[in-house]
Write an enzyme that holds these catalytic residues in place. Structure first.
Site, short mmCIF file in Angstrom:
data_model
loop_
_atom_site.label_atom_id
_atom_site.label_comp_id
_atom_site.label_asym_id
_atom_site.label_seq_id
_atom_site.Cartn_x
_atom_site.Cartn_y
_atom_site.Cartn_z
N HIS A 132 31.80 32.85 49.10
CA HIS A 132 33.09 33.00 48.43
C HIS A 132 33.35 31.73 47.62
CE1 HIS A 132 37.50 33.30 48.09
NE2 HIS A 132 37.39 34.58 48.42
N ASP A 209 32.12 29.34 57.24
CA ASP A 209 33.27 30.02 56.66
C ASP A 209 33.55 31.23 57.54
OD1 ASP A 209 34.99 31.70 55.31
OD2 ASP A 209 33.92 31.64 53.40
N GLN A 212 35.99 35.98 57.41
CA GLN A 212 35.74 37.37 57.81
C GLN A 212 35.22 37.46 59.23
OE1 GLN A 212 36.69 39.79 55.85
NE2 GLN A 212 37.11 38.49 54.09
N LYS A 235 43.92 37.42 57.87
CA LYS A 235 42.89 38.47 57.94
C LYS A 235 42.70 38.98 59.36
CE LYS A 235 40.34 36.40 54.07
NZ LYS A 235 40.66 37.37 53.00
N CYS A 374 35.85 37.24 44.27
CA CYS A 374 35.68 35.78 44.34
C CYS A 374 34.24 35.41 44.72
CB CYS A 374 36.66 35.15 45.32
SG CYS A 374 38.39 35.40 44.88
#
Length: 416
Positions: A132, A209, A212, A235, A374
């Site tokens: 991302h 990261d 998600q 999220k 993104c």
């Protein structure tokens, strides 16, 4: 809210869960809302909404400052939320959690506080083509400021990380590996522990990261042995601008502050100042108090359900979606084996541009994401300007996948 099937796989009571989300009762263009955009932001259960309302109605005050009752209550609630989030990702030390607005700010914190302090000219930052923009741009800025060099691990035709290429990039100049735990486009889940072991073997740190990953799978930072993990609360059923950074204590203590101002200082002189202990040296100014308290409520909602059950449900729904999309001739990107991917399903349908497709689907009450998500580098690798993305969560059903397919067929008829 979850039972166990005879196979041992947890099964969610999805219809019961859906009743906890007020927005799912909405109708869009006089059709039931089919929300398939949880990778962008998840919907919020009533428990989270109520927690935020309760804070503002009964406890609203600034934290770590005043000694009156409201301020003390707010401080206790805020710090309890920190402990809750630490435990959620497997840390037994609340001080390893820095609150901020989520993954983008968390990566920037590491890039500024660690990267600008410790990287030197010629040092290498290893990224991947999956990333991302939030896990690219901060490192580009750091590289420009320090002379460090960016290296990218390629993605295979099947959407997996090329691990042979990764190994070849881990030379003596590699200082950091910054990698997505779950791709927001392909759903790809790299083997994080293997990556961490290989990176640590050459002296590099690892940032995951987790935007998600954390909302959709069980996560234990001790098992992953990552140095940094970013967390986006919005999220995972939490409010927007909630979440933060997990980092090993020794890294936080060595890093420079990211922002300067109230509450992150110990002593201020005319020319120099000293900082508070971690994690507060990274939390300048008035923080997102209600949002982090709301995130704690989201964790309390997910805990009795269990992330194994969430993961199993998403595997079922996403696999059904992939199969149905293949049936109607869509090109589905990323691994098709659900053991290797999350529930973010990106596709291209009948040469209809994703933006046009999304608008038509919205008229049918179906909310998907359209664009490059993104991830412009990844889309250039895929050879398409954009994709359509349906992303699933614990409140989605196979019936909603059928609604998506029916809307796609209508779009196909419309565009001829």
């Amino acid at each position: 809210m979850a039972t166990v099937a005879r196979t041992g796989t947890p099964v969610l009571d999805v219809e019961r869960i859906r009743k906890d989300f007020p927005i799912l009762d909405r109708r869009i263009h006089d059709r039931p809302l089919v929300y398939l955009d949880s990778a962008a932001t998840s919907q919020k259960p009533r428990a989270v909404i109520d927690a935020i309302v309760d804070y503002y109605e009964r406890h609203n005050a600034n934290i770590h400052r005043s000694v009156h009752t409201l301020a003390e209550e707010a401080t206790v609630m805020y710090e309890a939320a920190r402990s809750k989030l630490a435990g959620w990702v497997g840390s037994d030390d609340p001080a390893t959690i820095v609150f901020n607005r989520g993954t983008t700010e968390a990566v920037n914190l590491v890039a500024h506080g660690w990267g600008r302090k410790f990287l030197r000219e010629g040092d290498e930052i290893v990224l991947s083509e999956l990333e991302h923009h939030s896990n690219i741009i901060p490192w580009q800025l750091v590289a420009q400021a320090t002379g460090a060099v960016l290296r990218y691990v390629p993605v295979t035709d099947e959407g997996r990380l090329d691990l042979d290429a990764f190994d070849s990039l881990l030379g003596p100049r590699a200082k950091l590996v910054a990698i997505s735990g779950m791709s927001n486009v392909l759903g790809t889940m790299p083997p994080l522990r293997r990556i961490a072991d290989d990176a640590h073997a050459v002296g590099a740190l690892v940032l995951v990261d987790g935007a998600q990953l954390v909302p959709h799978a069980p996560v234990d930072v001790r098992m992953l042995d990552c140095d940094f993990l970013t967390i986006s609360g919005h999220k995972m059923l939490g409010p927007t601008a909630s979440g933060g950074l997990y980092a090993k204590r020794e890294h936080l203590e060595a890093m420079d502050p990211f922002l300067g101002g109230g509450e992150m200082i110990r002593e201020v002189g005319r020319d120099t100042s000293t900082w508070r202990e971690i994690p507060w040296k990274f939390e300048a100014g008035t923080m997102n108090i209600a949002e982090e308290i709301g995130l704690a409520a989201a964790i309390e909602y997910l805990e009795p359900i269990g992330m194994d059950a969430v993961r199993a449900h998403e595997e079922d729904v996403a696999q059904y979606a992939i199969d149905r999309l293949n049936e109607v001739g869509a090109r589905v990107f990323g691994p098709h084996d659900m053991t290797e991917r999350g529930a973010e399903v990106s596709f291209w349908f009948r040469d209809i541009h994703p933006h046009d497709l999304s608008q038509v689907l919205d008229q049918e009450g179906v909310a998907i994401r359209a664009g490059h998500h993104c991830t412009q580098i990844l889309h250039r690798v895929l050879g398409v300007p954009a994709t359509s993305r349906a992303s699933f969560y614990l409140y989605n059903t196979r019936d909603e996948v059928d609604a998506l397919i029916a809307a796609l067929e209508k779009a196909g008829e419309l565009f001829g």
